[in-house]
Design an enzyme around this catalytic site. Structure first.
Site, PDB file in Angstrom:
ATOM      1  N   ARG A  65       0.586  -1.323  -0.064  1.00 41.27           N
ATOM      2  CA  ARG A  65      -0.026  -0.202   0.100  1.00 41.27           C
ATOM      3  C   ARG A  65       0.371   1.467  -0.036  1.00 41.27           C
ATOM      4  NH1 ARG A  65      -4.086  -3.184   2.574  1.00 41.27           N
ATOM      5  NH2 ARG A  65      -2.883  -3.765   4.661  1.00 41.27           N
ATOM      6  N   VAL A  66       2.154   1.057   0.728  1.00 38.54           N
ATOM      7  CA  VAL A  66       2.872   2.382   0.192  1.00 38.54           C
ATOM      8  C   VAL A  66       3.706   2.692  -0.276  1.00 38.54           C
ATOM      9  CG1 VAL A  66       1.996   3.118   3.153  1.00 38.54           C
ATOM     10  CG2 VAL A  66       4.430   1.908   2.695  1.00 38.54           C
TER      11      VAL A  66
END
Ligand code: ATP
Ligand code: MG
Length: 513
Positions: A370-371
């Protein structure tokens, strides 16, 4: 040169390290004396210590140490840090006024230690710079910065589709024997080419598995920049419980000096089981799946310590790769769901893919990062942006056409391209690919330069690529490594190098469509 981990050492460390224990700096002792009420399974119930605090280290008559796990009005449950003989009821206990601490500093690099820093590799006692509390508050939001620098794992499927950034927490999750440890160890080994410090924490693992991991890094990685923290399945529950926390303290030392650390925790499922065991023994009320209610908080406060610090604080980072085991692929069990919600993404390893020799057995549909996307080098992003979608479509198409019946040329081309992609994503252990090699292979795939190569031969092409790239496309390799965008000329150079490698590995006669 540190000596090899001799067999049997995990059984013997207790005896050898008593002396080291005695040397632990514990600060001024608090004078109240308590008494052991009862003892069993490595847990002592102690009364008469009204000032005892949670996590405080207590010293028992005879010198053994334990930490306070729970506190009632007049009674504390204390987890012994070492195995050994039973403690008699009535034995004296004193508070030390200190929490459990682990040694930190460069003296640990290259060493195999237990969570209190006692050597397990038969070497000298650790030359610690200082002893830090194993529990430490995670950096506040204001002390952090967005994740922006890549962690290069050298594993194509991860770097291309689920790229990781420094400061990220990415869960590696899958059934028993699906290659979880291998993915993490490959990522550690690949740091041979980076400046990252690695900490491998083994919790509840078999001694042979730990030994294999240590050997792999010593042979192929940068052992001089790696710390092994081992609380194997033979270690006391107390040591297993503190191991991940101690590992983080050791990693944070480097983070706080503006350096970058990668910590692997193998695995948190075993850690959760230890926590449950201790909780049941101390008679805490069991919750879902018999885990005590605070297990989420235990793992959240642990993993929250992974962070990328702001430049005002030196810009260091700790990246965490916790590992979790699932049962029959059940990601919605209690501990897996907890860990998935705590982390910034997960690499899901699938037993069926593993059995079908798709290794690493990454389930592309269920995995996510997600990052880390922002940290992916631009050149790799350029060639990998469509990869996940295209590959997922191919997997669907393949299932759909398994029973024949679809003969359109377009479907056939897509399936051929998909099979090539799958061959590219299959990667043996200990064969990391540099970003530039990954870019070259994916660009060549997109441009059709690999279309004539049968999927079985992709490995042969890949093996020849490295030398060719350095000889004919050195400038482009540098540009990719420096994080530059990929211009047309560099891209052509890289694709040509792949084509040449394919010719050398060939000649291939184009099969179908
Ligand atoms: P456990 O649940 O026992 O901890 P695990 O999920 O950590 O297992 P590993 O021990 O990493 O799995 O791997 C299991 C086996 O698969 C090992 O024998 C390893 O050599 C093999 N293996 C893992 N990854 C690969 C790969 N990419 N290519 C070939 N073999 C692999
Ligand atoms: Mg494993």
């Amino acid at each position: 040169m540190s000596p090899r981990l001799p067999s049997g050492v995990l059984e013997n460390w207790l005896t050898r390290s008593r002396a080291a224990l005695a040397r632990l700096e514990l600060g001024p002792a608090v004078e109240t004396v308590g008494r052991v009420e009862s003892f069993g399974d490595g847990i002592a119930f102690v009364s008469g210590l009204p000032d005892a605090r949670l996590d405080e280290l207590l010293r028992f008559e005879g010198g053994r140490l334990g930490f306070v796990l729970t506190l009632d009005d007049d009674r504390a449950s204390v987890v012994l840090l070492d195995g050994g003989e039973a403690i008699e009821a009535g034995a004296k206990v004193v508070g030390t006024g200190e929490v459990a601490r682990a040694p930190v500093g460069p003296g640990l690099l290259g060493r195999v230690v237990d969570p209190l820093g006692r050597p397990l590799d038969g070497g000298e006692p650790i030359n610690a710079e200082r002893y830090d509390p194993i529990e430490r508050a995670a950096p506040a939001i204001i002390e952090r910065e967005l994740v922006s620098e890549p962690v290069e794992t050298g594993i194509l499927v991860i770097d291309a589709m689920f790229s990781l950034g420094r400061g990220q927490r990415e869960l590696i999750i899958g059934d028993r024997a699906t290659g979880k440890t291998s993915v993490a160890i490959d990522a550690i080994i690949n740091q041979k080419r980076s400046d990252m410090i690695c900490v491998y924490v083994a919790v509840g693992q078999r001694a042979t598995a730990v030994e294999r991991a240590v050997e792999a890094v010593r042979e192929r990685g940068a052992p001089e920049r790696t710390i092994f923290v081992v609380a194997s399945s033979a270690a006391s529950p107390g040591l297993q419980w503190i191991a991940p926390f101690a590992g983080f303290a050791m990693a944070e030392y480097f983070r706080d000096r503006g350096e970058h650390a990668l910590i692997v925790i193998d695995d948190l499922t075993k850690h959760a089981a230890t926590h449950r065991e201790l909780a049941l023994l101390t008679r805490e009320p069991p919750g879902r799946e018999a885990y005590p209610g605070d297990i989420f908080y235990v793992h959240a406060r642990l993993l929250e310590r992974a962070a990328k610090l702001s430049s005002a604080l030196g810009g260091g980072s700790v990246t965490a790769l916790p590992i979790a085991e699932t049962d029959a692929g059940n990601l919605s069990a209690y501990i897996p769901t907890n860990l998935i919600s705590i982390t910034d993404g997960q690499i899901v390893l699938d037993a069926r893919l593993f059995a079908a020799d798709q290794r690493p057995a990454v389930d592309v549909g269920l995995s996510v990062s997600r990052v880390g996307g922002k940290a992916q080098p631009p050149a790799l992003r350029q060639v990998a942006s469509r990869l996940r979608l295209d590959y997922s479509q191919f997997l669907e198409l393949e299932t759909f056409t398994r029973f024949g019946g679809f003969s359109s040329a377009r479907v056939k081309t897509e399936i051929a391209r998909g099979r090539l992609t799958r061959a590219l994503l299959t990667q043996p252990r200990f064969a990391p690919l540099r970003f530039a090699e990954q870019v070259a292979l994916l660009a060549a795939l997109a441009d059709g330069a690999l279309d004539a190569v049968p999927p079985d031969e992709i490995a042969a092409v890949r093996a020849r690529l490295r030398a060719g790239l350095d000889a004919t496309a050195a400038r482009a390799v540098e540009a990719v490594a420096a994080g530059e965008e990929l211009d047309g000329a560099s891209r052509r150079r890289l694709v040509e190098a792949v084509a040449t490698a394919a010719e050398q590995a060939g000649p291939f006669v184009r099969k179908g469509p």
